[in-house]
Write a protein that holds these residues in place. Structure first.
Motif, PDB file in Angstrom:
ATOM      1  N   ALA A 289       0.763  -1.343   0.115  1.00  0.00           N
ATOM      2  CA  ALA A 289       0.100   0.068   0.095  1.00  0.00           C
ATOM      3  C   ALA A 289       0.959   1.299   0.038  1.00  0.00           C
ATOM      4  CB  ALA A 289      -0.753  -0.057   1.173  1.00  0.00           C
ATOM      5  N   LEU A 290       1.784   1.473   0.704  1.00  0.00           N
ATOM      6  CA  LEU A 290       2.660   2.419   0.934  1.00  0.00           C
ATOM      7  C   LEU A 290       3.635   2.721  -0.479  1.00  0.00           C
ATOM      8  CD1 LEU A 290       4.310   2.138   4.396  1.00  0.00           C
ATOM      9  CD2 LEU A 290       2.985   3.837   3.613  1.00  0.00           C
ATOM     10  N   ALA A 291       4.066   1.410  -0.956  1.00  0.00           N
ATOM     11  CA  ALA A 291       4.637   1.492  -2.423  1.00  0.00           C
ATOM     12  C   ALA A 291       3.616   2.186  -3.352  1.00  0.00           C
ATOM     13  CB  ALA A 291       5.220   0.310  -2.800  1.00  0.00           C
ATOM     14  N   TYR A 292       2.731   1.792  -3.554  1.00  0.00           N
ATOM     15  CA  TYR A 292       1.583   2.281  -4.400  1.00  0.00           C
ATOM     16  C   TYR A 292       1.375   3.709  -4.408  1.00  0.00           C
ATOM     17  CZ  TYR A 292      -2.714   2.770  -7.126  1.00  0.00           C
ATOM     18  OH  TYR A 292      -3.480   3.207  -8.201  1.00  0.00           O
ATOM     19  N   LEU A 293       1.096   3.975  -3.033  1.00  0.00           N
ATOM     20  CA  LEU A 293       0.961   5.511  -2.741  1.00  0.00           C
ATOM     21  C   LEU A 293       1.965   6.281  -3.108  1.00  0.00           C
ATOM     22  CD1 LEU A 293      -1.014   7.727  -1.390  1.00  0.00           C
ATOM     23  CD2 LEU A 293       0.042   7.102   0.848  1.00  0.00           C
ATOM     24  N   CYS A 294       3.309   5.877  -2.874  1.00  0.00           N
ATOM     25  CA  CYS A 294       4.665   6.518  -3.213  1.00  0.00           C
ATOM     26  C   CYS A 294       4.722   6.685  -4.774  1.00  0.00           C
ATOM     27  CB  CYS A 294       5.704   6.059  -2.459  1.00  0.00           C
ATOM     28  SG  CYS A 294       5.744   6.441  -0.809  1.00  0.00           S
ATOM     29  N   TYR A 295       4.385   5.642  -5.349  1.00  0.00           N
ATOM     30  CA  TYR A 295       4.397   5.429  -6.922  1.00  0.00           C
ATOM     31  C   TYR A 295       3.675   6.422  -7.544  1.00  0.00           C
ATOM     32  CZ  TYR A 295       4.268   3.400 -11.468  1.00  0.00           C
ATOM     33  OH  TYR A 295       4.540   3.095 -12.726  1.00  0.00           O
ATOM     34  N   ARG A 296       2.428   6.540  -7.151  1.00  0.00           N
ATOM     35  CA  ARG A 296       1.272   7.603  -7.654  1.00  0.00           C
ATOM     36  C   ARG A 296       1.841   9.015  -7.433  1.00  0.00           C
ATOM     37  NH1 ARG A 296      -3.916   5.898  -8.673  1.00  0.00           N
ATOM     38  NH2 ARG A 296      -3.979   7.943  -9.374  1.00  0.00           N
ATOM     39  N   ARG A 297       2.489   9.268  -6.367  1.00  0.00           N
ATOM     40  CA  ARG A 297       2.962  10.581  -6.216  1.00  0.00           C
ATOM     41  C   ARG A 297       4.385  11.104  -6.500  1.00  0.00           C
ATOM     42  NH1 ARG A 297       0.533  12.245   0.025  1.00  0.00           N
ATOM     43  NH2 ARG A 297      -1.607  11.565  -0.696  1.00  0.00           N
ATOM     44  N   ARG A 298       5.025   9.966  -7.124  1.00  0.00           N
ATOM     45  CA  ARG A 298       6.426  10.370  -7.494  1.00  0.00           C
ATOM     46  C   ARG A 298       6.325  11.013  -8.685  1.00  0.00           C
ATOM     47  NH1 ARG A 298      11.456   6.606  -7.518  1.00  0.00           N
ATOM     48  NH2 ARG A 298      12.665   7.293  -9.466  1.00  0.00           N
ATOM     49  N   ARG A 299       7.162  12.055  -8.811  1.00  0.00           N
ATOM     50  CA  ARG A 299       7.375  12.847 -10.068  1.00  0.00           C
ATOM     51  C   ARG A 299       8.471  12.369 -11.145  1.00  0.00           C
ATOM     52  NH1 ARG A 299       7.199  19.142  -7.465  1.00  0.00           N
ATOM     53  NH2 ARG A 299       5.084  18.785  -6.418  1.00  0.00           N
ATOM     54  N   ALA A 300       8.053  12.468 -12.237  1.00  0.00           N
ATOM     55  CA  ALA A 300       9.066  12.083 -13.371  1.00  0.00           C
ATOM     56  C   ALA A 300      10.392  12.503 -13.082  1.00  0.00           C
ATOM     57  CB  ALA A 300       8.514  12.334 -14.778  1.00  0.00           C
ATOM     58  N   GLU A 301      10.385  13.797 -12.927  1.00  0.00           N
ATOM     59  CA  GLU A 301      11.869  14.661 -12.871  1.00  0.00           C
ATOM     60  C   GLU A 301      12.739  14.264 -11.872  1.00  0.00           C
ATOM     61  OE1 GLU A 301       8.708  17.337 -11.222  1.00  0.00           O
ATOM     62  OE2 GLU A 301       8.909  16.051 -12.939  1.00  0.00           O
ATOM     63  N   SER A 302      12.314  13.364 -10.942  1.00  0.00           N
ATOM     64  CA  SER A 302      13.319  12.872  -9.910  1.00  0.00           C
ATOM     65  C   SER A 302      13.894  11.776 -10.111  1.00  0.00           C
ATOM     66  CB  SER A 302      12.042  12.563  -8.645  1.00  0.00           C
ATOM     67  OG  SER A 302      11.215  11.434  -8.814  1.00  0.00           O
ATOM     68  N   ALA A 303      13.847  11.078 -11.271  1.00  0.00           N
ATOM     69  CA  ALA A 303      15.037  10.224 -11.748  1.00  0.00           C
ATOM     70  C   ALA A 303      16.313  10.556 -11.662  1.00  0.00           C
ATOM     71  CB  ALA A 303      14.399   9.778 -13.169  1.00  0.00           C
ATOM     72  N   GLY A 304      17.084   9.672 -11.122  1.00  0.00           N
ATOM     73  CA  GLY A 304      18.484   9.950 -10.970  1.00  0.00           C
ATOM     74  C   GLY A 304      18.881  10.538  -9.541  1.00  0.00           C
ATOM     75  N   GLN A 305      17.913  11.077  -8.858  1.00  0.00           N
ATOM     76  CA  GLN A 305      18.170  11.385  -7.392  1.00  0.00           C
ATOM     77  C   GLN A 305      18.350  10.413  -6.652  1.00  0.00           C
ATOM     78  OE1 GLN A 305      15.133  14.040  -6.191  1.00  0.00           O
ATOM     79  NE2 GLN A 305      15.095  15.435  -7.946  1.00  0.00           N
ATOM     80  N   ALA A 306      19.235  10.686  -5.401  1.00  0.00           N
ATOM     81  CA  ALA A 306      19.116   9.500  -4.557  1.00  0.00           C
ATOM     82  C   ALA A 306      17.926   9.072  -4.021  1.00  0.00           C
ATOM     83  CB  ALA A 306      20.434  10.095  -3.431  1.00  0.00           C
ATOM     84  N   ALA A 362      27.570  12.897   5.525  1.00  0.00           N
ATOM     85  CA  ALA A 362      28.022  11.849   4.677  1.00  0.00           C
ATOM     86  C   ALA A 362      26.469  11.751   3.924  1.00  0.00           C
ATOM     87  CB  ALA A 362      28.316  10.676   5.068  1.00  0.00           C
ATOM     88  N   MET A 363      25.331  11.620   4.436  1.00  0.00           N
ATOM     89  CA  MET A 363      24.096  11.611   4.097  1.00  0.00           C
ATOM     90  C   MET A 363      23.467  12.729   3.190  1.00  0.00           C
ATOM     91  SD  MET A 363      22.962   8.551   4.720  1.00  0.00           S
ATOM     92  CE  MET A 363      21.075   8.590   4.669  1.00  0.00           C
ATOM     93  N   GLU A 364      24.016  13.838   3.632  1.00  0.00           N
ATOM     94  CA  GLU A 364      23.675  14.975   3.023  1.00  0.00           C
ATOM     95  C   GLU A 364      24.511  15.048   1.590  1.00  0.00           C
ATOM     96  OE1 GLU A 364      21.554  17.498   3.116  1.00  0.00           O
ATOM     97  OE2 GLU A 364      20.763  17.006   5.163  1.00  0.00           O
ATOM     98  N   VAL A 365      25.601  14.613   1.757  1.00  0.00           N
ATOM     99  CA  VAL A 365      26.548  14.616   0.680  1.00  0.00           C
ATOM    100  C   VAL A 365      25.953  13.695  -0.526  1.00  0.00           C
ATOM    101  CG1 VAL A 365      28.751  14.111  -0.641  1.00  0.00           C
ATOM    102  CG2 VAL A 365      28.556  15.443   1.496  1.00  0.00           C
ATOM    103  N   ASN A 370      26.664  16.675  -3.575  1.00  0.00           N
ATOM    104  CA  ASN A 370      27.655  17.891  -3.674  1.00  0.00           C
ATOM    105  C   ASN A 370      28.105  17.961  -2.215  1.00  0.00           C
ATOM    106  OD1 ASN A 370      28.488  20.346  -3.543  1.00  0.00           O
ATOM    107  ND2 ASN A 370      26.573  21.297  -3.538  1.00  0.00           N
ATOM    108  N   ILE A 371      29.515  17.979  -2.329  1.00  0.00           N
ATOM    109  CA  ILE A 371      30.347  17.819  -0.945  1.00  0.00           C
ATOM    110  C   ILE A 371      30.155  18.994  -0.349  1.00  0.00           C
ATOM    111  CG2 ILE A 371      32.389  18.944  -1.879  1.00  0.00           C
ATOM    112  CD1 ILE A 371      32.239  16.038   0.447  1.00  0.00           C
ATOM    113  N   PHE A 375      27.384  19.935   5.527  1.00  0.00           N
ATOM    114  CA  PHE A 375      26.739  20.693   6.956  1.00  0.00           C
ATOM    115  C   PHE A 375      25.465  21.146   6.679  1.00  0.00           C
ATOM    116  CE2 PHE A 375      31.341  20.015   7.366  1.00  0.00           C
ATOM    117  CZ  PHE A 375      31.419  19.413   8.874  1.00  0.00           C
ATOM    118  N   ARG A 376      24.840  20.958   5.757  1.00  0.00           N
ATOM    119  CA  ARG A 376      23.603  21.669   5.760  1.00  0.00           C
ATOM    120  C   ARG A 376      22.645  20.818   6.574  1.00  0.00           C
ATOM    121  NH1 ARG A 376      21.081  20.895  -0.166  1.00  0.00           N
ATOM    122  NH2 ARG A 376      22.865  22.319  -0.564  1.00  0.00           N
ATOM    123  N   LYS A 377      21.648  21.694   7.257  1.00  0.00           N
ATOM    124  CA  LYS A 377      20.726  21.173   8.352  1.00  0.00           C
ATOM    125  C   LYS A 377      21.697  20.733   9.592  1.00  0.00           C
ATOM    126  CE  LYS A 377      17.168  20.178   5.031  1.00  0.00           C
ATOM    127  NZ  LYS A 377      16.382  19.094   4.263  1.00  0.00           N
TER     128      LYS A 377
END
Length: 745
Positions: A289-306, A362-365, A370-371, A375-377
């Motif tokens: 159910a969560l996967a389907y919900l996220c799939y429906r709300r996922r935007r095409a331009e997010s491809a390639g993001q982590a 490391a997670m923010e990078v 982007n190195i 120290f963001r957030k």
């Protein structure tokens, strides 16, 4: 008509889509099919042919050969050896899920699929069901082939075929749960590698966190009991799949678990597994159910993001950083051996804070590639660091009062209080091994005098904490208290009941009917079938520590009745002040080409147990210790000279070699003096202090040769030059023994 035509069009489109997906995923289908064919039919043939070779080499009888074939095949394709198939199913589930939705990570492919006249919901359903179909087909085909091959080669029966079918159902349920979680990870990620890492994190996070928390509890909570301490995993499909089977291995004899599958054992496995299988189906439904919900709300331009959802980024960051910080804290604690020193505490906290900062950066990078975003957030570093230190402080300083906890007696339904016992076997009413003392007492001991139990438990908790840095057994009896709460919860605490505990406090618990009925297996109401086995194959054996006499198992009911009458006088005062004069063993063993069964229980006998002693005398089983002593022909005493192994400060000595001195005695007068100052090791019982017997000496006595007798199927004397072991009472070593075993020079 329009509705009917529309349904037909949708069905046709769905079939076309499935054929297209199969053509696109031909390598996935091939890999899955080959994996299952190798796992089931190929390995089954190998196991059968190997067993046949062993049978020829060792000249098995036809019956034993068939039993061996059935055993090895059942253990491989059935329910019991499930770790390997669980690993295969998890790997395939993650691989197929990520491969199926890999088009989400490529902008060109995604634009192409989005331009097709197919609803997103239909494509999601098609890809999901295609993965399920691939595994279901390959899995079912391989199991059927394995069962068919085994049947042709004489290694299959009806119960095993049913077992294989149930194993297939359980495996598919596990696959669905893991597959749905992996699909959720694939939808949340913008890259296949990240999706794989997310799937691994989702599947393993709870288990890792749980083990870290248990490690902290074990390190810093002195009364923590790890045997059956309450706590479980709620979101781990693999644990739900493997856990019930592992419990089966702990609760029953190895020979039964590893032997031929029986209808009774299959039913027992089903009884242990069905709730876990339902839990996995619930996990599947929730993750899907969560996967389907996220799939429906996922935007095409997010491809390639982590990670494609920004709100999920900080959740993932905080969760992973907290887990990493606690893990490092646990490792540092292991290096310092759970030390509570100021230096160890400071170093642990600094290590956790450094780990928090490193993982957050490391997670923010990784999120932005982007190195400069490291120290963001930064406020999240402070948040996670504070949380990690607080979690550590809860355990390090016992901020919850865990070690001094005692529930409100009004909230407790019943309790159990028992000492550690790793040497006694415990059995259910069918005389099948229960698994261990924890399980037995949990199922059979129900003490209702809550306040009396808590009084002892609190003394045991306080004593355990106070003497933690020393040898606990030197200050008291190591024990466990179980509180069964009225809300259904079970609470355990490890205790070290002090040797200085008041006898009247202990008698208020140990001397109760509830304690006796929960502690002694002689109160068990065994099933008729079990009693019949004991009558036909069993025996009643009595030993006074020197000699043994054996009678038939048909005497069990008479013995049990006599022993229960004597137990009415049993309490702590009796057990702590009197020495047992003998021990009764009840048991049987039986084996053939198809089965092996074994059962043994033992019951100490005190001088005041007049009913039991009368039973033994009436049935020719009694051995008089005074007479038995006269039959000792040799006593060999070993002085271990333990003083050489310690320095004057109590630390380990650098002494090398074996300082033991052995002296042999055959003079009847010296043997008598030795035996009067010694106690047979075979008769040791609970509620004796650690200084009851001396650990500095060991005694081995050799009995005179006796001819075995058999009188009308009754008792006979056993022991041709029997050798028994004893220990001196503390402080009662004869002077001539001390002198004879002194070190020379």
């Amino acid at each position: 008509m329009t509705s009917k035509n529309s349904s037909l069009d949708k069905a046709g489109a769905s079939r076309v889509m499935q054929r297209e997906l199969c053509r696109r995923r031909i390598w996935v289908i091939a890999l899955t099919l080959i994996s299952f064919l190798l796992y089931y039919p190929a390995v089954t043939v190998m196991l059968i042919t190997r067993s046949q070779s062993y049978a020829e080499l060792y000249r098995y009888t036809p019956l034993r050969q068939r039993e061996e074939l059935l055993r090895v095949v059942s253990n491989w394709i059935g329910l019991r050896d499930c770790e390997a198939i669980a690993g295969l199913l998890v790997i395939l589930a993650v691989l197929i899920a990520i491969e199926g939705f890999s088009y989400l990570y490529n902008r060109r492919k995604l634009d192409f699929y989005e331009s097709q006249p197919v609803l997103r919901s239909e494509r999601f359903r098609a890809v999901y069901l295609n993965g399920v179909g691939i595994v279901a087909f390959a899995y079912a085909l391989s199991v059927l082939l394995a069962v068919g091959i085994a049947a042709v080669m004489g290694a299959m029966n009806g119960v095993m075929a049913l077992e294989a079918f149930y194993a297939f159902l359980r495996g598919m349920i596990l696959f669905l749960a893991v597959y749905s979680i992996a699909v959720l990870a694939a939808v949340l990620a913008g890259h296949a590698v990240v999706a794989g890492a997310l799937a691994a994190l989702f599947l393993g996070y709870e288990t890792l966190f749980y083990q870290i928390i248990r490690a902290f509890m074990s390190s810093f909570f002195r009364t923590f009991y790890g045997g059956t301490e309450e706590g479980r995993l709620y979101l781990s499909p693999v644990n739900y799949f493997i856990g019930p089977v592992l419990r089966l291995w702990m609760e029953t004899e190895y020979e039964e678990n590893a032997g031929v599958m029986s209808g009774r054992l299959l039913y027992r496995i089903f009884a242990l597994c069905w709730k876990s299988d339902l839990a996995n189906l619930a996990i599947c439904a929730g993750a899907l159910a969560l996967a389907y919900l996220c799939y429906r709300r996922r935007r095409a331009e997010s491809a390639g993001q982590a990670i494609v959802f920004k709100r999920f980024c900080w959740i993932l960051k905080v969760a992973l950083a907290l887990l990493s910080a606690l893990f490092i804290g646990m490792l540092i604690g292991m290096v310092y051996d759970s030390s509570t020193s100021t230096a160890a505490t400071v170093i642990t906290i600094l290590g956790m804070l450094f780990t928090t900062a490193f993982v957050c950066c490391a997670m923010e990078v990784l999120f932005d590639f982007n190195i400069r975003a490291a120290f963001r957030k930064a406020w999240q570093i402070a948040l996670v660091g504070t949380a990690a230190v607080l979690v550590f402080a809860v355990f390090r300083f016992d901020l919850t009062g865990y070690d001094s906890y005692a529930p409100d007696p009004g909230e407790v339904e019943s309790t159990a209080l028992y000492t550690y016992d790793y040497y006694t076997d415990y059995y259910d009413t069918d005389m099948v091994r229960n698994g261990g003392f924890e399980e037995y007492y949990e199922e059979n001991m129900f003490l209702n005098n809550i306040e009396a139990v808590e009084k002892i438990a609190l003394q045991g908790q306080e004593n355990r904490v106070a003497n933690w840095d020393s040898y606990n057994a030197a200050s008291g009896w190591e024990a466990v208290v179980l509180y069964r709460m009225k809300n259904g919860k079970k609470i355990y605490r490890s205790l070290t009941i002090p040797y200085t505990v008041a006898a009247q406090d202990m008698d208020a618990v140990i001397g109760t009917k509830e304690y006796r009925e929960g502690y002694y297996q002689v109160y068990q109401q065994y099933q008729e079938e079990a009693l019949e086995k004991l009558h036909r194959r069993g025996s009643i054996v009595y030993s006074d520590g020197y000699l043994t006499k054996e009678g038939p198992g048909t005497l069990y009911e008479a013995f049990a009745e006599a022993y229960r009458k004597d137990l009415e006088q049993y309490n702590y005062t009796l057990a702590s002040t009197q020495d047992a004069c003998g021990v009764v063993r009840v048991g049987y063993s039986y084996s053939d080409a198809m089965n092996y069964e074994y059962m043994q229980q033992q019951y100490e006998v005190y001088p005041g147990y007049t009913n039991t002693l009368a039973f033994l005398q009436e049935n020719g089983l009694y051995c008089d210790p005074a007479e038995s002593m006269t039959m000792v022909m040799k006593a060999e005493v070993t002085n271990y000279h333990n003083e050489l192994w310690e320095t004057e400060h109590g630390s380990a000595s650098t002494y090398m070699g074996d300082p033991s001195v052995v002296e042999e005695y055959t003079d009847p007068e010296k043997i008598r003096e030795i035996l009067e100052a010694a106690f047979p090791s075979e008769l040791c019982q609970t509620w004796k202090t650690a200084d009851f017997l001396s650990g500095d000496y060991g005694i081995s006595v050799t009995m005179q040769a006796q001819e075995s007798e058999q009188e009308n199927g009754q008792a006979y004397l056993d022991g041709m030059y029997a050798q028994n072991y004893m220990s001196f009472y503390e402080g009662q070593v004869p002077a001539f023994v001390e002198q004879d075993t002194e070190l020379e020079g």
